[in-house]
Scaffold this motif. Sequence first.
Motif, short mmCIF file in Angstrom:
data_model
loop_
_atom_site.label_atom_id
_atom_site.label_comp_id
_atom_site.label_asym_id
_atom_site.label_seq_id
_atom_site.Cartn_x
_atom_site.Cartn_y
_atom_site.Cartn_z
N SER A 105 78.34 34.35 48.40
CA SER A 105 77.49 34.63 47.85
C SER A 105 75.72 33.57 47.28
O SER A 105 76.16 32.44 47.92
CB SER A 105 77.71 34.96 46.04
N VAL A 106 74.81 34.37 47.75
CA VAL A 106 73.82 33.49 47.97
C VAL A 106 72.47 34.22 46.56
O VAL A 106 71.99 34.91 46.97
CB VAL A 106 72.73 33.93 49.45
N TYR A 107 72.17 32.74 45.77
CA TYR A 107 71.71 32.89 44.54
C TYR A 107 69.83 32.04 45.05
O TYR A 107 70.50 31.67 45.51
CB TYR A 107 71.89 31.65 43.55
N HIS A 108 69.13 32.77 44.58
CA HIS A 108 67.54 32.43 45.23
C HIS A 108 67.07 32.18 43.99
O HIS A 108 66.93 33.78 43.42
CB HIS A 108 67.03 33.33 46.14
N THR A 115 71.23 29.81 35.66
CA THR A 115 72.50 29.56 35.48
C THR A 115 73.84 30.57 36.77
O THR A 115 73.70 31.91 36.45
CB THR A 115 73.01 29.44 34.46
N VAL A 116 74.35 29.99 37.61
CA VAL A 116 75.48 30.69 38.41
C VAL A 116 76.47 29.71 37.94
O VAL A 116 76.91 28.50 37.69
CB VAL A 116 75.18 29.70 39.43
N THR A 117 77.53 30.50 37.20
CA THR A 117 78.78 30.10 36.97
C THR A 117 79.61 30.30 37.78
O THR A 117 79.85 31.49 39.04
CB THR A 117 79.45 30.60 35.65
N LEU A 118 80.64 29.36 38.71
CA LEU A 118 81.87 29.48 39.30
C LEU A 118 83.21 29.59 39.06
O LEU A 118 83.31 30.09 37.52
CB LEU A 118 81.87 27.56 40.45
N ASP A 119 83.29 30.03 40.15
CA ASP A 119 84.70 31.51 39.88
C ASP A 119 85.79 30.39 38.24
O ASP A 119 86.23 30.28 37.99
CB ASP A 119 86.13 31.28 41.04
N ASP A 120 85.76 28.70 38.91
CA ASP A 120 86.03 27.86 38.57
C ASP A 120 85.42 27.52 36.53
O ASP A 120 86.17 27.39 36.34
CB ASP A 120 86.78 26.51 38.71
N GLY A 136 83.17 30.36 48.37
CA GLY A 136 84.57 29.48 47.77
C GLY A 136 83.71 27.75 47.26
O GLY A 136 83.00 27.44 46.76
N ASP A 137 84.79 26.82 47.57
CA ASP A 137 84.33 25.92 47.50
C ASP A 137 83.38 25.40 47.96
O ASP A 137 82.56 23.34 47.70
CB ASP A 137 85.51 24.70 47.43
N GLN A 156 87.76 20.89 45.27
CA GLN A 156 87.17 20.21 45.46
C GLN A 156 85.88 20.57 46.41
O GLN A 156 85.75 20.97 47.43
CB GLN A 156 87.97 19.11 46.70
N LEU A 157 85.38 20.74 45.30
CA LEU A 157 83.71 20.93 45.53
C LEU A 157 82.57 20.53 46.59
O LEU A 157 82.76 19.22 45.93
CB LEU A 157 82.71 21.02 44.31
N VAL A 158 82.42 20.41 47.87
CA VAL A 158 81.44 19.87 48.47
C VAL A 158 80.46 20.70 48.45
O VAL A 158 80.28 21.79 49.22
CB VAL A 158 82.05 20.05 50.06
N ILE A 159 79.07 20.04 49.01
CA ILE A 159 77.90 20.69 48.35
C ILE A 159 76.76 19.64 49.29
O ILE A 159 76.94 18.69 49.89
CB ILE A 159 76.97 19.69 46.61
N ALA A 160 77.10 20.53 50.77
CA ALA A 160 75.85 20.69 51.99
C ALA A 160 74.31 20.64 51.30
O ALA A 160 74.37 21.79 50.86
CB ALA A 160 75.83 21.46 53.46
N ALA A 161 73.70 19.10 51.95
CA ALA A 161 72.33 19.55 50.93
C ALA A 161 71.13 18.34 51.93
O ALA A 161 71.86 17.26 52.36
CB ALA A 161 71.60 18.53 50.29
N GLY A 162 70.80 18.93 52.80
CA GLY A 162 69.93 18.82 54.24
C GLY A 162 70.81 17.84 54.64
O GLY A 162 71.77 18.81 55.26
#
Lengths: 308, 191
Positions: A105-108, A115-120, A136-137, A156-162
């Motif tokens: 899902s892409v939020y722009h 505000t985006v609420t994740l599954d958990d 997913g995560d 475990q959430l992984v956030i890719a940024a740059g």
Amino acid sequence: MNTSQDIFDRAAHWHLASQRDDMDWDAFTAWLEADPAHARAYDEVSLADAALGEIEPPAPLHLAANDDPAQPVARGGWYRWAGTAIAACLLVVLSFAVLRPDAASVYHTEGQSMTVTLDDGSQVVLAPASELTVDGDQLALSGGAWFDVRHDPDRQLVIAAGLVQITDIGTRFDVQAAGQDVRVAVSEGRVSVRSEHLQAPVQLTAGRQLHFDGASGRSLAAPVEAASVGGWRSGQLTYADVPLRLVSADLSRYAGVEIEVPQAMAGRMFSGTLTIDDGNAAARDLSQLMGLGLERAGACYRLVDPAD
Amino acid sequence: MDSSGGFLVQVYEQERSGLLRFLCARCGDDAEAEDVLQELWLKLDGLATGPIGNGKAYLFRMASNLVLDRRRGRMRAMQRDRGWIAEEAGGEPEAPEDRADPAQPADEAIARQQEAEVLHRAIAALPPGARRALQLYRFEERGQAEIAEIMGISRSGVEKHLALAMKMLRNALSDCGAYGSAASLQREVKQ
């Protein structure tokens, strides 16, 4: 330059001899006494050697000792082109986001945060002019976001940024990813920031922040007031020694005001708090706090050095 | 105090003035030299060692290492204060789990990472002979004489290789600012 390299050469020989029993310590003392620069050189050489004790053994040579002179050239060349590797990594991150649009899902956002609420039940407040991809995560962020993540030992959430990946352990933190610059600030709990360009992940605890500068590959860790983390959600941006170019990028995103920072002052550091409800006021405050002039340049502002 | 400690104390008494003179030159600061000498004396008390061939060399080396420990502490403190540390991407990717030490403060972890990256790059760029000698010396813990045998070259040839390696590693660390104010600090003390 030659003479100073001679000193380091001499220092290296003394340093190596000092590890043997036949070292002439009186002659070494005399050498040190001859010039204060000798002791400094000796310090630097022996510090370099001592630092070897803390690193992993390098990959073994793949060829016999004294032959093929092409080897170091080839390897040196590879390292010198590390910049290409950075670009390649960036491509990997980008194509990841592009290639798997169905699964994610892409939020722009444009002018407003979301505000985006994740599954958990974890929440992400996505800043204006930002984009968040949730698969997913696996999250990917460009722009700014505040994370309020629930602790869950099983995921475990992984956030890719740059060029960095941020892993959380149930925590509240803020991420600003603008181009190659990624800033991570932790308000509560702890996050781990990793990148191919960091040899070990950096653990950030509450009240700590990390600025990863992808252009130079440098990282800066510094304290941050935990209460000011994610302050943009309540209309404030607080800085401690942040380069002007990043402050300007933030004001564009959060205050909707474009401020041109001449290259010569892009690296000057700003400390202070800016209110973002009124972009014009924010631009004025910034210029005054920095002791700089502010000029109108069409639809934007330009910072000018009064000394010029 | 055991026998080797007793032996060293004797050597210490004989060499005290020479040690102090050495430490003054090594530290560039007489007060620090006195401190280090005191530290050395305290260490001798209760020191249990194996047989020591050359007591003088042993004591001078100990003294020199005490100064080195202080310089390392100073360099780390400088890196912690300064913040900007890691630079120039492109170190060899490694399993991060192997290297993480969560107990370490973030800035110091970065300083060490960067140092490791710089050193690995510098080692990779060494001429093969220097690189091989360094590998044997520092990562396989061979003595200089043993390396001469393994590489089939003279002792002085080994020393040349190793000195070149040390100098190039020093240059690499210096280029990335690792010594920054550590050096200038000393300059202040000196001038």
